[in-house]
Design a protein around this motif. Structure first.
Motif, mmCIF file in Angstrom:
data_model
loop_
_atom_site.group_PDB
_atom_site.id
_atom_site.type_symbol
_atom_site.label_atom_id
_atom_site.label_comp_id
_atom_site.label_asym_id
_atom_site.label_seq_id
_atom_site.Cartn_x
_atom_site.Cartn_y
_atom_site.Cartn_z
ATOM 1 N N ALA A 76 0.842 -1.351 -0.154
ATOM 2 C CA ALA A 76 -0.012 -0.139 0.066
ATOM 3 C C ALA A 76 0.928 1.385 -0.044
ATOM 4 O O ALA A 76 0.520 2.406 -0.636
ATOM 5 C CB ALA A 76 -0.993 -0.105 1.247
ATOM 6 N N ASP A 77 1.836 1.346 0.659
ATOM 7 C CA ASP A 77 2.917 2.337 0.726
ATOM 8 C C ASP A 77 3.364 2.641 -0.683
ATOM 9 O O ASP A 77 3.642 3.765 -1.167
ATOM 10 C CB ASP A 77 3.869 2.039 1.865
ATOM 11 N N SER A 78 3.849 1.560 -1.273
ATOM 12 C CA SER A 78 4.478 1.791 -2.533
ATOM 13 C C SER A 78 3.510 2.256 -3.686
ATOM 14 O O SER A 78 3.936 3.370 -4.496
ATOM 15 C CB SER A 78 4.864 0.194 -3.268
ATOM 16 N N ILE A 79 2.284 2.039 -3.494
ATOM 17 C CA ILE A 79 1.067 2.853 -4.291
ATOM 18 C C ILE A 79 1.075 4.299 -3.835
ATOM 19 O O ILE A 79 1.102 5.173 -4.474
ATOM 20 C CB ILE A 79 -0.322 2.059 -4.177
ATOM 21 N N PHE A 80 0.857 4.285 -2.536
ATOM 22 C CA PHE A 80 0.834 5.857 -1.946
ATOM 23 C C PHE A 80 1.770 6.645 -2.207
ATOM 24 O O PHE A 80 1.600 8.039 -2.650
ATOM 25 C CB PHE A 80 0.485 5.639 -0.359
ATOM 26 N N LYS A 81 3.224 6.257 -2.233
ATOM 27 C CA LYS A 81 4.300 7.052 -2.310
ATOM 28 C C LYS A 81 4.693 7.279 -3.828
ATOM 29 O O LYS A 81 5.454 8.166 -4.029
ATOM 30 C CB LYS A 81 5.388 6.661 -1.649
ATOM 31 N N ASN A 82 4.440 6.506 -4.533
ATOM 32 C CA ASN A 82 4.642 6.661 -6.000
ATOM 33 C C ASN A 82 3.663 6.957 -7.103
ATOM 34 O O ASN A 82 3.655 6.400 -8.232
ATOM 35 C CB ASN A 82 5.285 5.328 -6.397
ATOM 36 N N GLN A 83 2.874 8.094 -6.755
ATOM 37 C CA GLN A 83 1.930 8.602 -7.726
ATOM 38 C C GLN A 83 2.794 9.364 -8.612
ATOM 39 O O GLN A 83 4.006 9.918 -8.467
ATOM 40 C CB GLN A 83 1.084 9.582 -7.127
ATOM 41 N N ALA A 84 2.194 9.381 -10.111
ATOM 42 C CA ALA A 84 2.962 9.791 -11.028
ATOM 43 C C ALA A 84 3.056 11.541 -10.871
ATOM 44 O O ALA A 84 2.233 12.220 -10.338
ATOM 45 C CB ALA A 84 2.276 9.771 -12.502
ATOM 46 N N LYS A 85 4.333 12.056 -10.833
ATOM 47 C CA LYS A 85 4.507 13.522 -10.849
ATOM 48 C C LYS A 85 4.673 13.991 -12.160
ATOM 49 O O LYS A 85 5.354 13.392 -12.877
ATOM 50 C CB LYS A 85 5.980 13.661 -9.925
ATOM 51 N N ILE A 86 3.898 15.022 -12.190
ATOM 52 C CA ILE A 86 3.864 15.708 -13.590
ATOM 53 C C ILE A 86 4.174 17.185 -13.968
ATOM 54 O O ILE A 86 4.025 17.710 -12.616
ATOM 55 C CB ILE A 86 2.421 15.571 -14.243
ATOM 56 N N ASP A 87 5.025 17.670 -14.600
ATOM 57 C CA ASP A 87 5.254 18.940 -15.107
ATOM 58 C C ASP A 87 4.829 19.348 -16.297
ATOM 59 O O ASP A 87 5.631 19.647 -17.078
ATOM 60 C CB ASP A 87 6.659 19.229 -14.512
ATOM 61 N N ILE A 88 3.549 19.668 -16.461
ATOM 62 C CA ILE A 88 3.081 20.307 -17.709
ATOM 63 C C ILE A 88 2.362 21.372 -17.458
ATOM 64 O O ILE A 88 1.372 21.637 -16.619
ATOM 65 C CB ILE A 88 2.081 19.407 -18.238
ATOM 66 N N VAL A 89 2.734 22.377 -18.296
ATOM 67 C CA VAL A 89 2.035 23.861 -18.111
ATOM 68 C C VAL A 89 1.356 23.764 -19.407
ATOM 69 O O VAL A 89 1.613 23.752 -20.779
ATOM 70 C CB VAL A 89 3.475 24.999 -18.256
ATOM 71 N N ILE A 90 -0.008 24.216 -18.905
ATOM 72 C CA ILE A 90 -0.886 24.269 -20.050
ATOM 73 C C ILE A 90 -1.153 25.809 -20.717
ATOM 74 O O ILE A 90 -1.096 26.559 -20.249
ATOM 75 C CB ILE A 90 -2.389 23.844 -19.509
ATOM 76 N N SER A 91 -1.051 25.700 -22.086
ATOM 77 C CA SER A 91 -1.243 26.903 -23.062
ATOM 78 C C SER A 91 -2.546 27.657 -22.515
ATOM 79 O O SER A 91 -3.528 27.202 -22.045
ATOM 80 C CB SER A 91 -0.919 26.657 -24.412
ATOM 81 N N ALA A 92 -2.230 28.870 -22.808
ATOM 82 C CA ALA A 92 -3.414 29.909 -22.473
ATOM 83 C C ALA A 92 -4.704 29.237 -23.363
ATOM 84 O O ALA A 92 -5.874 29.487 -22.653
ATOM 85 C CB ALA A 92 -3.315 31.381 -22.742
ATOM 86 N N SER A 93 -4.757 28.995 -24.591
ATOM 87 C CA SER A 93 -5.654 28.499 -25.234
ATOM 88 C C SER A 93 -6.388 27.367 -24.888
ATOM 89 O O SER A 93 -7.542 26.953 -24.735
ATOM 90 C CB SER A 93 -5.261 28.452 -27.042
ATOM 91 N N ASP A 94 -5.398 26.273 -24.442
ATOM 92 C CA ASP A 94 -5.599 24.987 -23.736
ATOM 93 C C ASP A 94 -6.488 25.116 -22.579
ATOM 94 O O ASP A 94 -7.654 24.425 -21.911
ATOM 95 C CB ASP A 94 -4.792 24.040 -23.854
ATOM 96 N N PHE A 95 -6.096 26.249 -21.727
ATOM 97 C CA PHE A 95 -6.347 26.445 -20.373
ATOM 98 C C PHE A 95 -7.836 26.904 -20.558
ATOM 99 O O PHE A 95 -8.934 26.403 -19.659
ATOM 100 C CB PHE A 95 -5.505 27.393 -19.745
ATOM 101 N N LYS A 96 -8.195 27.766 -21.431
ATOM 102 C CA LYS A 96 -9.452 28.091 -21.743
ATOM 103 C C LYS A 96 -10.325 27.074 -22.196
ATOM 104 O O LYS A 96 -11.704 26.975 -21.669
ATOM 105 C CB LYS A 96 -9.370 29.260 -22.787
ATOM 106 N N LYS A 97 -9.959 26.135 -22.876
ATOM 107 C CA LYS A 97 -10.785 25.196 -23.354
ATOM 108 C C LYS A 97 -11.052 23.864 -22.083
ATOM 109 O O LYS A 97 -12.145 23.534 -21.904
ATOM 110 C CB LYS A 97 -10.099 24.170 -24.303
#
Length: 366
Positions: A76-97
């Motif tokens: 359970a700890d392996s699942i809890f501690k290893n969620q996917a870390k993401i670093d994606i900045v959404i463009s202004a146009s996509d953020f609006k969508k």
């Protein structure tokens, strides 16, 4: 019925930072004693003497507890501690969508795949409720705001695919227009995603992670995560409900309830029963039947919540003994003093020795 992951998949989970759900029909509880072998051939059991069983209890009671606890907690700890870390900045146009999708509660699959960089977003996940199925190419969007005003879009989560109807739903956490983490979004009975402000003003979110459920068997954990700048960090993994009623040796139940968040306080209610030494499969009166309060203190250096178990009637290894992935050795070790005391009670002694005899026979075969 959601079943346990194979333990062998843990390394794959850690390496890819992505969780998969098992669809196996047969549950395997590692290390847990059972009186019926897989081939249904009646085992040749040894009836140990009372003295031998008490010596067995003492030997297990004096094993190093931490090693047994770590083994139970690992999966359970392996699942809890290893969620996917993401670093994606959404463009202004996509953020609006994306904001529009939050408002309409729907997004087209191709746009979702592009914005989130996830080709696995499933076009078949178009069921929004039991009464509503979206047309092909569209997928539900569920919005979880953590700000004072829903329209702020500062700290929030978005689930692509309805959590209760899509086994491939993905839960994304945001900081502004930046995606910072991806979790599995599916929850048969609902995510119950909650949030609060900690004493330091930072946002804490938590939800129930379902590991297994069925007739006479259940395992959910509370997963707590905290915003730390533009990161979402794991801060507490605690049992929400662990119960097993279908075992022929020990029936147990522990359920937790978040009572308040400042300070974080959880109430736990729990019991254990041993089977009666007959062929009836029935269980006698409770060996353990109690409830307690656990308060959690924030450790800024480690950036985690730590349970104040010294001031409660339960400790962490005892809580872990209610995991379905736990085994009888941890239960015996964690509750050694309690089980030892039952040997001075005529009725309880008979059931305790019967239980120990079954476990000792199981261990003999390993």
């Amino acid at each position: 019925m959601k079943k346990l992951f194979y333990l062998s998949l843990i390394l794959m989970l850690i390496s890819c930072n992505n969780r998969q759900k098992s669809v196996e029909k047969n549950i395997h509880l590692p290390g847990r004693a059972t009186s019926k072998p897989a081939n249904n051939t009646p085992p040749k059991k040894v009836q140990y003497s009372d003295q031998q069983l008490e010596q067995f209890l003492d030997s297990i009671g004096h094993l190093p507890t931490q090693a047994l606890a770590d083994k139970a907690a690992f999966w359970a700890d392996s699942i809890f501690k290893n969620q996917a870390k993401i670093d994606i900045v959404i463009s202004a146009s996509d953020f609006k969508k994306l904001k529009k999708a939050v408002h309409t509660k729907v997004i087209d699959v191709l746009t979702a795949r592009r914005i989130f960089g996830n080709k696995a977003i499933d076009s078949a996940c178009n069921e929004a409720s039991v009464l509503l199925t979206l047309k092909a190419g569209l997928i539900p969007v569920v919005y979880y705001p953590f700000d004072k005003h829903k329209s702020d879009f500062n700290e929030y989560a978005i689930c692509i695919g309805d959590p209760t109807h899509c086994a491939n739903a993905y839960l994304y956490f945001f900081k502004g227009n930046k995606i910072i983490s991806k979790h599995n979004g599916y929850s048969r009975y609902g995510l119950d995603l909650e949030h609060y402000k900690d004493s330091d003003g930072k946002t804490v979110v938590y939800y129930k992670e379902e590991f297994d459920d069925g007739s006479g068997i259940w395992w959910n954990n509370y997963f707590f995560y905290k915003y730390d700048g533009d990161k979402l960090i794991p801060v507490l993994n605690e049992l929400q409900n662990g119960n097993l009623q279908s075992s022929e040796l020990r029936a147990f139940w522990l359920e937790s309830f978040v009572q308040k968040t400042n300070p974080l306080t959880i109430k736990m209610v729990y019991y254990d029963q041993f089977s009666i030494p007959t062929d009836s499969g029935d269980f006698g009166p409770n060996i353990i039947n109690d409830s307690t309060i656990v308060r959690y203190n924030w450790n800024e250096q480690l950036k985690i919540y730590q349970g104040d178990y010294k001031n409660s009637k339960i400790n962490k290894p005892q809580v872990l003994s209610y995991y379905l992935a736990s085994d009888d050795l941890l239960f015996i070790n964690a509750y050694y003093k309690t089980l030892k005391a039952t040997l001075f009670d005529k009725v309880k002694k008979k059931r305790t020795l019967y239980y120990l005899n079954q476990v000792k026979n199981y261990q003999r075969k390993q």
